[in-house]
Design an enzyme around this catalytic site. Sequence first.
Site, PDB file in Angstrom:
ATOM      1  CB  SER A 141      -1.522  38.881   3.052  1.00 10.38           C
ATOM      2  OG  SER A 141      -2.763  39.514   2.868  1.00 10.38           O
ATOM      3  CE1 TYR A 156       0.262  42.158   7.140  1.00  7.89           C
ATOM      4  CE2 TYR A 156      -1.201  42.283   5.245  1.00  7.89           C
ATOM      5  CZ  TYR A 156      -0.645  41.561   6.286  1.00  7.89           C
ATOM      6  OH  TYR A 156      -1.006  40.243   6.476  1.00  7.89           O
TER       7      TYR A 156
HETATM    8  P1  NAP Z   1      -1.026  38.274  15.131  1.00  6.04           P
HETATM    9  O1  NAP Z   1      -2.166  37.648  15.858  1.00  6.04           O
HETATM   10  O2  NAP Z   1      -0.874  39.742  15.191  1.00  6.04           O
HETATM   11  O3  NAP Z   1       0.338  37.552  15.594  1.00  6.04           O
HETATM   12  C1  NAP Z   1       1.549  38.003  15.078  1.00  6.04           C
HETATM   13  C2  NAP Z   1       2.663  37.199  15.683  1.00  6.04           C
HETATM   14  O4  NAP Z   1       3.907  37.678  15.142  1.00  6.04           O
HETATM   15  C3  NAP Z   1       2.759  37.349  17.213  1.00  6.04           C
HETATM   16  O5  NAP Z   1       3.177  36.124  17.757  1.00  6.04           O
HETATM   17  C4  NAP Z   1       3.856  38.393  17.367  1.00  6.04           C
HETATM   18  O6  NAP Z   1       4.540  38.322  18.603  1.00  6.04           O
HETATM   19  C5  NAP Z   1       4.766  37.946  16.235  1.00  6.04           C
HETATM   20  N1  NAP Z   1       5.794  38.948  15.895  1.00  6.04           N
HETATM   21  C6  NAP Z   1       5.632  40.236  15.528  1.00  6.04           C
HETATM   22  N2  NAP Z   1       6.827  40.803  15.328  1.00  6.04           N
HETATM   23  C7  NAP Z   1       7.764  39.866  15.567  1.00  6.04           C
HETATM   24  C8  NAP Z   1       9.175  39.841  15.530  1.00  6.04           C
HETATM   25  N3  NAP Z   1       9.916  40.912  15.220  1.00  6.04           N
HETATM   26  N4  NAP Z   1       9.806  38.669  15.820  1.00  6.04           N
HETATM   27  C9  NAP Z   1       9.104  37.565  16.137  1.00  6.04           C
HETATM   28  N5  NAP Z   1       7.771  37.548  16.228  1.00  6.04           N
HETATM   29  C10 NAP Z   1       7.110  38.684  15.938  1.00  6.04           C
HETATM   30  O7  NAP Z   1      -1.113  37.927  13.575  1.00  6.04           O
HETATM   31  P2  NAP Z   1      -1.813  36.707  12.808  1.00  6.04           P
HETATM   32  O8  NAP Z   1      -3.140  37.171  12.343  1.00  6.04           O
HETATM   33  O9  NAP Z   1      -1.683  35.463  13.584  1.00  6.04           O
HETATM   34  O10 NAP Z   1      -0.890  36.646  11.506  1.00  6.04           O
HETATM   35  C11 NAP Z   1       0.042  35.636  11.269  1.00  6.04           C
HETATM   36  C12 NAP Z   1       0.504  35.767   9.825  1.00  6.04           C
HETATM   37  O11 NAP Z   1      -0.625  35.647   8.942  1.00  6.04           O
HETATM   38  C13 NAP Z   1       1.159  37.102   9.482  1.00  6.04           C
HETATM   39  O12 NAP Z   1       2.220  36.888   8.591  1.00  6.04           O
HETATM   40  C14 NAP Z   1       0.046  37.864   8.794  1.00  6.04           C
HETATM   41  O13 NAP Z   1       0.531  38.856   7.933  1.00  6.04           O
HETATM   42  C15 NAP Z   1      -0.650  36.734   8.039  1.00  6.04           C
HETATM   43  N6  NAP Z   1      -2.030  37.029   7.658  1.00  6.04           N
HETATM   44  C16 NAP Z   1      -2.996  37.193   8.595  1.00  6.04           C
HETATM   45  C17 NAP Z   1      -4.307  37.436   8.179  1.00  6.04           C
HETATM   46  C18 NAP Z   1      -5.426  37.588   9.181  1.00  6.04           C
HETATM   47  O14 NAP Z   1      -6.581  37.837   8.756  1.00  6.04           O
HETATM   48  N7  NAP Z   1      -5.189  37.435  10.470  1.00  6.04           N
HETATM   49  C19 NAP Z   1      -4.625  37.543   6.807  1.00  6.04           C
HETATM   50  C20 NAP Z   1      -3.595  37.372   5.872  1.00  6.04           C
HETATM   51  C21 NAP Z   1      -2.303  37.110   6.304  1.00  6.04           C
HETATM   52  P3  NAP Z   1       4.099  39.223  19.896  1.00  6.04           P
HETATM   53  O15 NAP Z   1       3.035  38.432  20.604  1.00  6.04           O
HETATM   54  O16 NAP Z   1       5.366  39.337  20.667  1.00  6.04           O
HETATM   55  O17 NAP Z   1       3.593  40.534  19.371  1.00  6.04           O
END
Ligand code: NAP
Length: 232
Positions: A141, A156
Amino acid sequence: MAQKVALVTGGNRGIGFEVCSQLAQRGFTVMLGSRNLEKGQQAAAQLSRENLQVEAVQLDVSSQENVEQAAQTIEQRYQRPDVLVNNAAILYDTWQRAANADLQVVHEALETNLCGAWRMCQAFLPLMRRNHYGRIVNVSSEAGSLAGMGSGEPAYRVSKVGLNALTRMLADEVRGSGILVNAICPGWVATEMGGAGGRPVREGAAGIVWAATLPDNGPNGGFFRDEKPLPW
Ligand code: NAP
């Protein structure tokens, strides 16, 4: 040539799920990692109904045992992983500031967001090295960019700073081996973590899929969003 094999952590929802879909649409066999197997199976079934080659694997990246088991499964079934997408992450801690952050929360974020990816790389790199090929995508990020570092989300941010450092170190270690390691920011994306207002997952996932499918002369040890370099 055999189909390429990809494993995506946190593939059951959000950006990870979309990455699974886009990679499978490009002909990959995808192992969809999910810490809850039932949720993973439901997500994989949704993609299988679209005739995509996707299989769920139970994978909590904070569990050394789970990670080793996933590496063994992929080795037994496909001999090697071609692509590893370290997508799983937690704790976008908007409610904290560094000066009074709960260090237990910081520890939890580091355990999943940094050590989880690190553990995955340690388990998968030997298989990639043996195959002289690999693409590792660390989903990071811009919040982890030191160049633009400000206050907010301390757990984070620090976890993503660490992930960026890991990316640089591993990229240096694998140079010349056929493996490329990069950090990708998906931008602000409308998911459970990103909340409403962000861009569609399709757009956030595209840059990750780009890094997962780089040609042999592609970048190694970079930090990108939408295929363009970001400052560290
Ligand atoms: P999200 O909707 O919260 O999904 C997170 C995923 O990670 C879920 O599948 C969750 O599983 C899984 N997870 C959490 N802890 C875990 C563990 N210990 N082992 C395996 N899986 C685990 O997040 P997202 O927005 O899709 O984000 C995906 C990536 O993009 C992350 O690395 C995040 O930091 C990055 N990112 C996101 C944004 C944004 O605006 N959304 C911006 C910058 C970077 P459960 O369903 O079991 O909880």
